[in-house]
Design a protein around this motif. Structure first.
Motif, short mmCIF file in Angstrom:
data_model
loop_
_atom_site.label_atom_id
_atom_site.label_comp_id
_atom_site.label_asym_id
_atom_site.label_seq_id
_atom_site.Cartn_x
_atom_site.Cartn_y
_atom_site.Cartn_z
N GLU A 228 0.85 -1.21 0.00
CA GLU A 228 0.00 0.00 0.00
C GLU A 228 0.89 1.26 0.00
OE1 GLU A 228 -0.56 -2.57 2.32
OE2 GLU A 228 -1.96 -3.35 0.84
N GLU A 229 1.93 1.22 0.85
CA GLU A 229 2.85 2.38 0.89
C GLU A 229 3.54 2.54 -0.47
OE1 GLU A 229 5.74 2.90 4.07
OE2 GLU A 229 4.42 1.74 5.35
N ALA A 230 3.95 1.40 -1.06
CA ALA A 230 4.63 1.46 -2.36
C ALA A 230 3.69 2.10 -3.38
CB ALA A 230 5.02 0.06 -2.81
N GLU A 231 2.44 1.68 -3.37
CA GLU A 231 1.45 2.22 -4.30
C GLU A 231 1.34 3.74 -4.13
OE1 GLU A 231 -0.06 1.60 -7.47
OE2 GLU A 231 0.81 -0.15 -6.50
N ARG A 232 1.37 4.21 -2.85
CA ARG A 232 1.27 5.66 -2.59
C ARG A 232 2.48 6.39 -3.20
NH1 ARG A 232 -1.24 4.55 2.20
NH2 ARG A 232 0.66 4.47 3.45
N LEU A 233 3.67 5.79 -3.02
CA LEU A 233 4.88 6.43 -3.56
C LEU A 233 4.84 6.49 -5.09
CD1 LEU A 233 7.72 5.00 -1.25
CD2 LEU A 233 6.62 7.22 -1.14
N TRP A 234 4.26 5.42 -5.69
CA TRP A 234 4.24 5.37 -7.15
C TRP A 234 3.11 6.19 -7.76
CZ3 TRP A 234 7.91 4.19 -10.31
CH2 TRP A 234 8.92 3.35 -9.87
N SER A 235 2.11 6.57 -6.93
CA SER A 235 0.90 7.18 -7.50
C SER A 235 1.24 8.48 -8.26
CB SER A 235 -0.15 7.43 -6.42
OG SER A 235 0.39 8.28 -5.44
N ALA A 236 2.20 9.26 -7.73
CA ALA A 236 2.55 10.52 -8.39
C ALA A 236 3.11 10.24 -9.79
CB ALA A 236 3.57 11.29 -7.56
N ARG A 237 4.04 9.29 -9.88
CA ARG A 237 4.64 8.97 -11.18
C ARG A 237 3.59 8.47 -12.16
NH1 ARG A 237 5.36 8.03 -15.47
NH2 ARG A 237 7.03 7.00 -16.60
N LYS A 238 2.68 7.65 -11.63
CA LYS A 238 1.64 7.08 -12.50
C LYS A 238 0.68 8.16 -13.00
CE LYS A 238 1.73 2.34 -10.84
NZ LYS A 238 1.11 1.38 -9.93
N ALA A 239 0.51 9.24 -12.20
CA ALA A 239 -0.43 10.30 -12.58
C ALA A 239 0.14 11.19 -13.68
CB ALA A 239 -0.77 11.15 -11.37
N LEU A 240 1.45 11.17 -13.86
CA LEU A 240 2.12 12.14 -14.75
C LEU A 240 1.57 12.10 -16.18
CD1 LEU A 240 4.21 14.30 -14.52
CD2 LEU A 240 5.99 12.56 -14.66
N GLY A 241 1.39 10.88 -16.72
CA GLY A 241 0.89 10.74 -18.10
C GLY A 241 -0.45 11.44 -18.27
N SER A 242 -1.39 11.18 -17.34
CA SER A 242 -2.73 11.77 -17.52
C SER A 242 -2.70 13.27 -17.25
CB SER A 242 -3.78 11.06 -16.67
OG SER A 242 -3.33 10.94 -15.36
N VAL A 243 -1.84 13.74 -16.33
CA VAL A 243 -1.72 15.19 -16.10
C VAL A 243 -1.28 15.86 -17.40
CG1 VAL A 243 -0.32 16.96 -14.93
CG2 VAL A 243 -1.26 15.05 -13.61
N ILE A 244 -0.31 15.27 -18.08
CA ILE A 244 0.19 15.85 -19.34
C ILE A 244 -0.90 15.80 -20.42
CG2 ILE A 244 1.81 15.40 -21.24
CD1 ILE A 244 3.90 14.84 -19.03
N MET A 245 -1.59 14.66 -20.51
CA MET A 245 -2.65 14.51 -21.53
C MET A 245 -3.74 15.57 -21.35
SD MET A 245 -2.25 11.84 -23.54
CE MET A 245 -1.22 10.40 -23.66
N ARG A 246 -3.99 15.98 -20.09
CA ARG A 246 -5.07 16.94 -19.84
C ARG A 246 -4.65 18.39 -20.10
NH1 ARG A 246 -6.44 13.63 -15.29
NH2 ARG A 246 -5.37 15.06 -13.91
N SER A 247 -3.37 18.59 -20.48
CA SER A 247 -2.89 19.95 -20.71
C SER A 247 -3.67 20.60 -21.85
CB SER A 247 -1.40 19.89 -21.08
OG SER A 247 -1.04 21.09 -21.68
#
Ligand SMILES: Cc1cc2nc3c(=O)[nH]c(=O)nc-3n(C[C@H](O)[C@H](O)[C@H](O)COP(=O)(O)OP(=O)(O)OC[C@H]3O[C@@H](n4cnc5c(N)ncnc54)[C@H](O)[C@@H]3O)c2cc1C
Length: 375
Positions: A228-247
């Motif tokens: 669960e902690e690992a997932e939290r640490l990775w969540s930011a990296r995983k969000a990057l693609g969709s943050v960029i797509m929404r630009s």
């Protein structure tokens, strides 16, 4: 002959005893993963587009992903192919064996050939047992050079992480602004994962990583004790693609790749190009195999900006090749990068590629213009 690749989407065989999967080219990467997972196996290349990309496309572009450092790319898993040649003949290459040095390696001539030599209609893949344990660490660096040094030191530490991602200052800022990610405002962040078949094995590797981060002046190091902690640490990296797509702006993404020891030089060069052309570059990527994804944002309706982007990207390719790198570590050359092939490849290499294209496809029927191989 009519080939409907979309309907050629069957997983034909999974033979665990032979470490083998035989698939049609229209199978989506994630569907094969789902099937192999039932037997505790996986097909490692893991492109970020895996939920939609097909295995035919993966083989044709020699796709790779975040696990390239440890597990390599698609080419490391292709044992054999069935290919329809432009004249209609069917060519079968390779075998079901893990090893074969019989004759020319025709299989790998087609891997990464971007559909310019033949149409792949069946694929034989080597598969791996799924690692059952993983550990994650995140380190923050105030200086890009320290992060770059950490990447080189990891590779000399006796372990190979399964994932080693780097985010530059702009990527971190974007995540902080748009997702409220719990990341410090630093020059670079490295996220790394180790995997293995026992928790002890992955923890041992994690300790080596943490030691490297400490020795490389990381200003913050976090490790995850649970999934669960690992997932939290990775969540930011995983969000990057969709943050960029929404630009709201247009963006161009590149996949330039350099030897790992040149990562810092490439990141510094990208920052200098951004400054020179006054363009917004957001860069992150797979530091573990030297593959970076600079994203450049621009307004596509502004002619002057489009021209600036073209000049900046040309400079990026020149820099990458000067650092001993390659124009494409993942996405392929296609049409866009075809004019730049001469920056990376010597005349003899280009002539040899053109001769192969001429031999297989003398009428230029398949993907004309891709890779710039027309005589
Ligand atoms: C959001 C996003 C993320 C991505 N992330 C990654 C990544 O992490 N790693 C990576 O490597 N790439 C990535 N890509 C690029 C792309 O998804 C991959 O290269 C993928 O392997 C292409 O598969 P596809 O099914 O989409 O192929 P397509 O785009 O349909 O085709 C790609 C090329 O392969 C040829 N081709 C397709 N099927 C065959 C066949 N059966 N025989 C011969 N030629 C064929 C096509 O003619 C074309 O030239 C990404 C793309 C996007 C949009």
């Amino acid at each position: 002959m009519v080939l409907d690749l979309v309907r050629m989407n069957k997983i034909l065989e999974v033979r665990i005893a032979d470490r083998l999967a035989v698939v049609q080219p229209g199978v989506v990467y994630a569907d094969l993963q789902g099937r192999l997972g039932r037997d505790g196996f996986f097909f490692p290349p893991d492109p970020a587009s895996g939920k939609v990309a097909t295995l035919g496309g993966n083989v044709a572009t020699n796709a790779g992903g975040i696990k390239g450092a440890k597990y390599g790319t698609t080419k490391d898993y292709v044992l054999g192919l069935e290919v329809v040649l432009p004249d209609g003949r069917v060519l079968r290459t390779g075998s079901n064996c893990m090893k074969s040095v019989s004759g020319y390696d025709l299989t790998h001539l087609f891997v990464g050939s971007e559909g310019t030599l033949g149409v792949i209609t069946e694929i034989r893949l080597k598969i791996n047992p799924l690692p059952r344990a993983r550990s994650t660490a995140v380190a923050a660096f105030d200086r890009l050079q320290d992060a770059g040094r950490a990447v080189s030191q990891i590779m000399q530490s006796g372990i190979v992480p399964s994932v080693c991602e780097i985010l530059d200052r702009r990527a971190i800022a974007l995540l902080r602004e748009r997702t409220g990610a719990d990341l410090p405002a630093v020059a670079a962040v490295i996220l790394a994962e180790t995997d293995g078949y026992t928790p002890e094995e992955t923890r041992f590797q994690l300790e080596q990583l943490v030691a490297v981060f400490q020795g490389s002046r990381a200003v913050q190091i976090r490790t995850a004790a649970t999934d669960e902690e690992a997932e939290r640490l990775w969540s930011a990296r995983k969000a990057l693609g969709s943050v960029i797509m929404r630009s709201r702006l247009n963006f161009l993404v590149e996949d330039v790749t350099v030897p790992m020891s040149r990562i810092t030089a490439l990141l510094e060069g990208i920052a200098a190009i951004a400054l020179k052309y006054k363009l917004d570059f957001v860069t992150f990527g797979h530091a573990g195999d030297g593959n970076l994804h600079p994203h450049v944002f621009y307004d596509g309706s502004d002619r002057a900006q489009v021209e600036k982007v073209q000049a900046a990207v040309t400079e990026l390719f020149q820099l990458t090749c000067a650092l001993g790198g390659t124009l494409s570590g993942e996405h392929g050359i296609g049409l866009d990068k075809a004019p730049f092939m001469g920056l990376e490849h010597e005349a003899v290499a280009l002539e040899t590629m053109r001769s192969l294209k001429q031999l297989f496809d003398p009428q230029g029927l398949l993907n004309p213009g891709k890779m710039g191989l027309e005589a």
